[in-house]
Enzyme design. Sequence first.
Site, PDB file in Angstrom:
ATOM      1  CD  GLU A  92      39.938  27.630  70.787  1.00 57.83           C
ATOM      2  OE1 GLU A  92      39.141  28.562  71.105  1.00 57.83           O
ATOM      3  OE2 GLU A  92      40.979  27.790  69.988  1.00 57.83           O
ATOM      4  CD  GLU A 105      46.859  19.639  63.770  1.00 61.23           C
ATOM      5  OE1 GLU A 105      45.919  19.994  64.558  1.00 61.23           O
ATOM      6  OE2 GLU A 105      47.715  20.606  63.434  1.00 61.23           O
ATOM      7  CB  CYS A 152      50.459  21.020  69.182  1.00 64.36           C
ATOM      8  SG  CYS A 152      49.339  19.892  69.656  1.00 64.36           S
ATOM      9  CB  CYS A 211      48.573  16.903  66.771  1.00 60.07           C
ATOM     10  SG  CYS A 211      47.193  17.646  67.709  1.00 60.07           S
TER      11      CYS A 211
HETATM   12  N1  THU Z   1      45.550  23.950  67.440  1.00 59.95           N
HETATM   13  C1  THU Z   1      45.231  23.172  66.483  1.00 59.95           C
HETATM   14  O1  THU Z   1      44.197  22.870  66.206  1.00 59.95           O
HETATM   15  N2  THU Z   1      46.382  22.594  65.969  1.00 59.95           N
HETATM   16  C2  THU Z   1      47.473  22.593  66.270  1.00 59.95           C
HETATM   17  O2  THU Z   1      48.529  21.820  65.829  1.00 59.95           O
HETATM   18  C3  THU Z   1      47.848  23.617  67.379  1.00 59.95           C
HETATM   19  C4  THU Z   1      46.682  24.293  67.909  1.00 59.95           C
HETATM   20  C5  THU Z   1      44.336  24.649  67.818  1.00 59.95           C
HETATM   21  C6  THU Z   1      44.190  24.314  69.215  1.00 59.95           C
HETATM   22  C7  THU Z   1      43.284  25.830  69.748  1.00 59.95           C
HETATM   23  O3  THU Z   1      42.020  25.622  69.501  1.00 59.95           O
HETATM   24  C8  THU Z   1      43.862  26.793  69.052  1.00 59.95           C
HETATM   25  O4  THU Z   1      44.532  26.144  67.793  1.00 59.95           O
HETATM   26  C9  THU Z   1      44.915  27.641  69.452  1.00 59.95           C
HETATM   27  O5  THU Z   1      46.097  27.058  70.099  1.00 59.95           O
END
Ligand code: THU
Length: 136
Positions: A52, A63, A94, A97
């Site tokens: 983040e 991913e 998501c 990804c």
């Molecule tokens: N996140 C992922 O790493 N993978 C996903 O498929 C969805 C979301 C992360 C992004 C962010 O750091 C946190 O999860 C909350 O959205």
Amino acid sequence: MDSSHPLSEKDKELIELARAASQNAYAPYSRFEVGAALLTVDERIFTGCNVENTSLGLTVCAERTATYAAVCHGSTQFQKLVIVVNQQNPSLPCGACRQVLHEFSPELEILAIGNTGKILRAKLTELLPNAFQYKP
Ligand code: THU
């Protein structure tokens, strides 16, 4: 999506690697820690975690960090992706990804697991039917 299939030894290895990667997640804003382990067709494994940023839109998902690590090391064909989250319920990739993974391996198998052991299995083709494709 299916959650009934037993885990193979390779699945267990990928889950452990994804879980270890989730421990490196940099997620001070959401506290949603994600680890991913990507198995290539030639049996290499690359891991990733979410990273983040205080400028939230710059966040990158686990991913994608795993995918980009694989590509940077010369692997672009993937057979399986395992995702581990520090939450009760498993979490599938998501939309962004899904599109990035589709670029390389539309037939990818995905296994997602939460911290109660509940497992989801899916194919990328079912998660992203009719993906965007650009033919120059
Ligand atoms: N996140 C992922 O790493 N993978 C996903 O498929 C969805 C979301 C992360 C992004 C962010 O750091 C946190 O999860 C909350 O959205």
